[in-house]
Structure formats: structure tokens, C-alpha cells
Design an enzyme around this catalytic site. Structure first.
Site, PDB file in Angstrom:
ATOM      1  N   HIS A   1      -9.583   5.596   4.500  1.00  0.00           N
ATOM      2  CA  HIS A   1     -10.306   4.502   3.826  1.00  0.00           C
ATOM      3  C   HIS A   1     -11.633   4.209   4.522  1.00  0.00           C
ATOM      4  CE1 HIS A   1      -6.805   3.775   1.299  1.00  0.00           C
ATOM      5  NE2 HIS A   1      -6.047   3.778   2.388  1.00  0.00           N
TER       6      HIS A   1
ATOM      7  N   ASP B   1      -7.815  -2.280   1.436  1.00  0.00           N
ATOM      8  CA  ASP B   1      -8.003  -1.093   2.293  1.00  0.00           C
ATOM      9  C   ASP B   1      -9.325  -0.398   1.991  1.00  0.00           C
ATOM     10  OD1 ASP B   1      -7.191  -0.163  -0.171  1.00  0.00           O
ATOM     11  OD2 ASP B   1      -5.560   1.101   0.579  1.00  0.00           O
TER      12      ASP B   1
HETATM   13  N1  LIG Z   1      -3.032  -2.605   0.702  1.00  0.00           N
HETATM   14  C1  LIG Z   1      -2.206  -1.574   0.678  1.00  0.00           C
HETATM   15  O1  LIG Z   1      -1.229  -1.493   1.415  1.00  0.00           O
HETATM   16  C2  LIG Z   1      -2.423  -0.481  -0.318  1.00  0.00           C
HETATM   17  C3  LIG Z   1      -1.440   0.485  -0.557  1.00  0.00           C
HETATM   18  C4  LIG Z   1      -1.669   1.440  -1.559  1.00  0.00           C
HETATM   19  C5  LIG Z   1      -2.870   1.435  -2.265  1.00  0.00           C
HETATM   20  N2  LIG Z   1      -3.811   0.506  -1.964  1.00  0.00           N
HETATM   21  C6  LIG Z   1      -5.092   0.426  -2.671  1.00  0.00           C
HETATM   22  O2  LIG Z   1      -4.921  -0.148  -3.948  1.00  0.00           O
HETATM   23  C7  LIG Z   1      -6.051   0.223  -4.749  1.00  0.00           C
HETATM   24  C8  LIG Z   1      -5.575   0.749  -6.089  1.00  0.00           C
HETATM   25  O3  LIG Z   1      -4.924   1.982  -5.890  1.00  0.00           O
HETATM   26  P1  LIG Z   1      -4.254   2.792  -7.095  1.00  0.00           P
HETATM   27  O4  LIG Z   1      -3.530   3.923  -6.519  1.00  0.00           O
HETATM   28  O5  LIG Z   1      -3.567   1.874  -8.025  1.00  0.00           O
HETATM   29  O6  LIG Z   1      -5.552   3.373  -7.809  1.00  0.00           O
HETATM   30  P2  LIG Z   1      -5.581   4.074  -9.251  1.00  0.00           P
HETATM   31  O7  LIG Z   1      -6.678   5.065  -9.199  1.00  0.00           O
HETATM   32  O8  LIG Z   1      -4.224   4.517  -9.664  1.00  0.00           O
HETATM   33  O9  LIG Z   1      -5.978   2.849 -10.197  1.00  0.00           O
HETATM   34  C9  LIG Z   1      -7.172   2.142 -10.050  1.00  0.00           C
HETATM   35  C10 LIG Z   1      -7.566   1.653 -11.417  1.00  0.00           C
HETATM   36  O10 LIG Z   1      -8.687   0.772 -11.248  1.00  0.00           O
HETATM   37  C11 LIG Z   1      -9.517   0.991 -12.373  1.00  0.00           C
HETATM   38  N3  LIG Z   1     -10.836   0.433 -12.098  1.00  0.00           N
HETATM   39  C12 LIG Z   1     -11.859   0.987 -11.391  1.00  0.00           C
HETATM   40  N4  LIG Z   1     -12.904   0.141 -11.373  1.00  0.00           N
HETATM   41  C13 LIG Z   1     -12.536  -0.973 -12.056  1.00  0.00           C
HETATM   42  C14 LIG Z   1     -13.189  -2.174 -12.396  1.00  0.00           C
HETATM   43  N5  LIG Z   1     -14.454  -2.386 -12.013  1.00  0.00           N
HETATM   44  N6  LIG Z   1     -12.506  -3.078 -13.119  1.00  0.00           N
HETATM   45  C15 LIG Z   1     -11.236  -2.858 -13.526  1.00  0.00           C
HETATM   46  N7  LIG Z   1     -10.565  -1.711 -13.248  1.00  0.00           N
HETATM   47  C16 LIG Z   1     -11.204  -0.789 -12.522  1.00  0.00           C
HETATM   48  C17 LIG Z   1      -9.504   2.497 -12.557  1.00  0.00           C
HETATM   49  O11 LIG Z   1      -9.965   2.895 -13.839  1.00  0.00           O
HETATM   50  C18 LIG Z   1      -8.016   2.788 -12.361  1.00  0.00           C
HETATM   51  O12 LIG Z   1      -7.268   2.735 -13.558  1.00  0.00           O
HETATM   52  C19 LIG Z   1      -6.817   1.258  -3.901  1.00  0.00           C
HETATM   53  O13 LIG Z   1      -7.863   0.642  -3.204  1.00  0.00           O
HETATM   54  C20 LIG Z   1      -5.765   1.741  -2.922  1.00  0.00           C
HETATM   55  O14 LIG Z   1      -6.318   2.300  -1.754  1.00  0.00           O
HETATM   56  C21 LIG Z   1      -3.611  -0.437  -1.008  1.00  0.00           C
END
Ligand SMILES: NC(=O)c1ccc[n+]([C@@H]2O[C@H](COP(=O)([O-])OP(=O)(O)OC[C@H]3O[C@@H](n4cnc5c(N)ncnc54)[C@H](O)[C@@H]3O)[C@@H](O)[C@H]2O)c1
Length: 372
Positions: free
Chosen positions: A95, A273
Site C-alpha cells: 500500500h 490502507d
Molecule cells: N483496512 C483493511 O484491513 C483492508 C483489508 C482489505 C482491503 N482493504 C482496502 O479496501 C479497499 C477496497 O478493496 P476491494 O478489494 O473491495 O476493492 P475492489 O477493487 O474489489 O472494489 C473497489 C470498488 O470501488 C469502486 N470505486 C473506485 N472509485 C470509486 C469512487 N470514486 N466512488 C465509488 N466507487 C469507486 C471500484 O469501481 C470498485 O468497484 C482497498 O483500499 C483495499 O486495499 C482494506
């Protein structure tokens, strides 16, 4: 190849990057695996389990880092920077858009840094991140429900709403930004409890493809600022789940927007993250998981799956092992040539930034990856 598995040191990070069965596969391929003592303990694996699988167990972190390939769960912390050195291949969640300091150290030390979260298939899917996001979405839902309760004696009392409600009361209103793995898993868990969920998603094609397949309490609609602003005053739980791979999370909420949410409502910014979706978000730890800004309870834990290691270690290592085997069996250059998804995971190599999204977010020069 000599492969190291250090113990994770991030706050309340209980996962480990490899299970004994993975060690067995690598040893069978002729590799040497060094696991730091106690690394698997919180995930249910003893040092003896690793020895039985063919690993050697090292007492010190230094021995586990003194390898050709180091596999981890979370990014190296400052106390681990001393272990980084030229030509070390590091495979872990990084990240980097959210931690420019680490990106700089990896560049300077000429580490080959491969990020789980940007290993990306030709169709855009993120096979390693996806598995952890499924877990994170569900943990986020569980935390949101808990923080919405008004519990005497806690410094951060929620609104006092039962997420699913009962006959004669209204369920909680949930707003989720991003209909990916985190967003849909959180939506499914919260709708399953009876909450009303709206998911705002930037991709129109994704909105259309999801429309018919979701729980009756979940509505997925195209993101617009107008929609967002109209939903905020009635929002009890907001979950940040938007991602553009490699880049800093989109800044979707300004402080004024957060001010529109009801007092005692809960914002779980899972996208923290990658830097977080709200101007008011900053990373929290399990020691102090929440803070209040503008009357809204914020929870921004960057390692949500780390709290359920018996679930998430198995799922993570299942997704990462094929790529670890590729690197171990072929070396990183040939592995990247053979596998385009893996080549997209390489963020930094030989003092250059190879991932375009990471380079753009950091404002640094991008050099193209050889095979994509
Ligand atoms: N905090 C944690 O422990 C943890 C754990 C896992 C994942 N994450 C994070 O969670 C986030 C989401 O991950 P994911 O696997 O679901 O991603 P993903 O790619 O499956 O989904 C993300 C979605 O966000 C949409 N998107 C992008 N820009 C947007 C906007 N401006 N408005 C609305 N929607 C938008 C995309 O089109 C996509 O459908 C990432 O940053 C990932 O690193 C955090």
C-alpha cells in the site's frame, strides 16, 4: 531459493504469510524455508508444525529476513528497514501510495518490492487482495454494528441503534462507497442482519451487472456527489470501500460532508490502507480503534483481517502460494515474464517505480514493467 517468513510486528497483526502446508510444497520443490519462531502461533500453527513440514525455525527476525525471498503479511515497519537490502525480493501487502516514506526506503535500498494488492489478472481482478477484502468487509460490518451501540462506560457511545431493528422500529441506514469485495461483503453482512443498505459505485457497468443478484435490502446505484450528499443526513453507518488499484484512495468525503452525518453515527474507512476516503480519516490501532470527528465515530483500522487470523491466514496463503511458488521456482524475472498478473505486482525494482498507479500517487517517475 532461501525463503524467509518473519513474525508480523504490526499492532495486533495475528496473521502469518505461510502455513505449514505451503512450506511443505516449497520444500518438495527443493527450496529452503526459514520461519521465525512463533510466527504462526496466533494462526494456530506451532513451530513444530513448521519443522515437521520441513522448515527451519529461527529465533531472530534477522535470520528470517536473511533470505533471497521474504514473504510477509503487512508492510515492513521502521524497525524492519534495517533488514532491507539490494536484490532482496519482498512479497507482501505494501500500500505504498499511503506510505511514501517506505516507498522511498525500498527505492533507495534497491529492493524488489512486490505488492499483493497490485497482483492483477488481465480482467482487472486482484486475486490476493480480493480474498482479504472479503474478510475485511465482514469484519467492518461486525465492528460497525458494535460501535453503533450505546455502551455505558465507553468513551465513544454510538447512536444506540440495533442495526437490524425489530417490529415497530426502523433498522439502521447503511451507506457503502464502492461495490467491490469489501463493499459487497459488508453490504451482505449488514443486510443479512436487517439493515437497509445503499451502495454507491463509480463504475456504471458494475452497477448494471450487480443489479439483479443482490439481497432485497441492498440497493446499488451509480455514485454521484448529489446522491452522496442526499444520503448523508440519514446515514447511521458509512463504510469506505472504494479503490483504484495502486493509487491513493479517492477523496470522496470532505469534513463538511462528515458534519452532515448524525451524531453518534459510525464511519468505518476500510480504504484507509490506501490513505482513506475521508478528509477526516487517519489510521487507528486495535489499542485505540476509534476517535470522534464532527460527532461521528471513526474506525480506520488498516489490518481488519488481522483480528480473525484463523480465518484469514488460510485464505491469504491459499491465494498467495501459487505466486510464491512461481517466484521461488523461476526467479523473479522469469516468473514476471511467465505471469502478467505477478508482473503487475512489482511496485519497485532496481531503484525504479514500476507500477503506474503507485508512481502517479507518489508523484514519481514511472518506468514500464517488462511484460505488461
Ligand atoms: N483496512 C483493511 O484491513 C483492508 C483489508 C482489505 C482491503 N482493504 C482496502 O479496501 C479497499 C477496497 O478493496 P476491494 O478489494 O473491495 O476493492 P475492489 O477493487 O474489489 O472494489 C473497489 C470498488 O470501488 C469502486 N470505486 C473506485 N472509485 C470509486 C469512487 N470514486 N466512488 C465509488 N466507487 C469507486 C471500484 O469501481 C470498485 O468497484 C482497498 O483500499 C483495499 O486495499 C482494506
Amino acid at each position: 531459493m532461501r525463503i524467509g517468513v518473519p513474525r508480523e510486528i504490526k499492532n495486533h497483526e495475528h496473521r502469518v504469510a505461510m502455513i505449514p502446508a505451503g512450506v511443505g510444497r516449497l520444500v518438495a520443490d527443493g527450496h529452503q524455508v526459514v520461519v521465525q519462531a512463533g510466527a504462526g502461533m496466533d494462526s494456530g500453527f506451532s513451530d513444530n508444525d513448521y519443522i515437521t513440514a520441513g522448515a527451519s525455525v529461527a529465533e531472530s527476525a534477522k535470520d528470517a529476513w536473511d533470505c533471497d525471498l521474504v514473504v510477509k503479511v503487512k508492510e515492513p515497519l521502521a524497525s524492519e528497514y534495517g533488514f532491507l537490502r539490494p536484490n532482496l525480493v519482498l512479497f507482501t501487502f505494501l500500500h505504498l501510495a499511503a506510505v511514501p516514506e517506505l516507498a522511498w526506503v525500498l527505492l533507495k535500498k534497491q529492493v524488489c518490492a512486490i505488492a499483493y494488492e497490485t497482483v492483477q489478472l488481465d480482467d482487472g481482478r486482484l486475486p490476493i487482495l480480493a480474498r482479504m477484502s472479503q474478510v475485511a468487509g465482514r469484519v467492518a460490518a461486525q465492528l460497525a454494528v458494535r460501535f453503533l451501540q450505546k455502551e455505558n462506560g465507553t468513551a465513544f457511545p454510538g447512536k444506540g441503534i440495533l442495526a437490524g431493528g425489530v417490529a415497530g422500529s426502523s433498522p439502521a441506514s447503511v451507506l457503502i462507497l464502492g461495490a467491490g469485495n469489501v463493499g459487497l461483503n459488508a453490504a451482505d453482512a449488514l443486510a443479512g442482519l436487517g439493515a437497509n443498505v445503499v451502495v454507491l459505485e463509480a463504475s456504471r457497468s458494475r452497477v448494471h451487472s450487480l443489479k439483479s443478484s443482490l439481497h432485497e435490502h441492498i440497493d446499488v446505484v451509480h455514485f454521484s456527489d448529489e446522491r452522496l450528499h442526499s444520503l448523508l443526513p440519514d446515514c447511521d453507518i458509512l463504510i469506505g470501500a472504494a479503490l483504484v488499484p495502486g493509487k491513493h484512495a479517492p477523496g470522496l468525503l470532505k469534513r463538511d460532508d462528515v458534519r452532515k452525518m448524525p451524531a453518534g453515527s459510525v464511519l468505518i474507512d476500510v480504504s484507509i490502507d490506501q490513505g482513506g476516503i475521508s478528509e477526516t480519516s487517519r489510521p487507528t490501532t486495535y489499542e485505540s480503534p476509534v476517535y470522534v470527528e464532527e460527532g461521528v465515530i471513526h474506525c480506520c483500522l488498516p489490518n481488519l483481517p488481522g483480528s480473525v487470523p484463523l480465518t484469514s491466514t488460510m485464505v491469504l496463503t491459499d491465494a498467495s502460494l501459487p505466486y510464491i511458488q512461481l517466484i521461488a521456482n523461476h526467479g523473479v524475472d522469469e516468473a514476471a515474464r511467465l505471469n502478467a498478473a505477478l508482473s503487475r505486482g512489482i511496485n519497485i525494482r532496481d531503484g525504479k517505480v514500476l507500477h503506474q498507479g503507485v508512481a502517479e500517487s507518489l508523484g514519481w517517475k514511472h518506468q514500464s514493467v517488462w511484460s505488461s
